[in-house]
Scaffold this motif. Sequence first.
Motif: not given
Length: 372
Positions: A23-25, A310-314, A322-323
């Motif tokens: 998770s980067l973002h 691929v990231n979630t942001d918030n 993320l999944s």
Amino acid sequence: MTTSPEDYRLRGGANVSTLPKISLHDHLDGGLRPQTIIELADAVGFALPETESGDLARWFSEKSDSGSLVEYLKTFDVTTAVMQTREGLSRVAREFVQDLSKDGVIYGEIRWAPEQHLTAGLSLDDAVEAVQEGIDEGIDDAQNAGSRIRIGQLVTAMRHADRGLEIAELAVRHRDRGVVGFDIAGAEAGFPASRMRDAFDYLALHLFPVTVHAGEADGIDSIRGALFDGRALRLGHGVRIAEDIVVDRETDESSYVTLGSVAQWVKDREIPLELSPSSNLQTGAIAAWGDDLVDHPFDLLYQLGFQVTVNTDNRLMSNTSLSKELVLLGEAFGYDLSDFEVFQLNAAAATFLPLEDREELVDQIIAGFEQA
């Protein structure tokens, strides 16, 4: 709102939540549990729009689905309000790590803006230390539960404020105490990276890695500024790099693609894009291409060889994980486990860790996907 791992399976049965992920973002103030917000708000006397966890979760989701980054960001007034004390920051950070680990994340970079957490008397250093305390506790919790996770802080400066250099100095001051990189965030349009050129000069002088929010609420000039003024090693979102790509379709089976100079540079230099599909829909970042996930330029960028992640942001605002983001992309574009593995390998290579640690993450990802 937390979701159990078994909720996110591919049609073939593979449990995406158990796959090793990067998770980067992921914003700290965008990943709170609704019940935690309620309890922390009660402790500090902050009035909430809803006082039941399910209702509050729906409020965040509905308010965030505005098609405007500016409106989307207003929901953070609630989350930051309960993150002004050492106890609040540490608890949120601890639970943040717990939730990532439950979702199969083996390494995460948590970004947040210390300058937004000082109203109750904390100093900038106090705030960073409080978050690191919670991170360390969350890592211990994951280990006690039989999981292994690593976490780095990305200290963020707000674009509209004038504290860039001060926040850059803060990040470097804590580089050996949990902070791995620097970011700028907030309203993008009208606040170019050049406003914080002194901060970026300082970071470059100290060889400190930078990612910049760019190409979300503004276009190619913003991305160019992130690369030139910010010396960004990654682009936060970066989805509007697709504005610099022209696709000429001759038939349904054939097309010709032309990349502009900025897009060509980003592709050739393998500058990672921190794409956040659900968030990009909510904020209108992909409005030029459509209003459904299948319209997202993600697949175009992937097929052209960009370093997509691929990231979630918030997670709170987008009611996601993320999944879940991976499964949504799989349904939209027909991706399978081999594609998901590419996205995780891209992310592992993009982390702000030493080379040896990145190679270790790569090995973990390959081993995990082989067992899926």
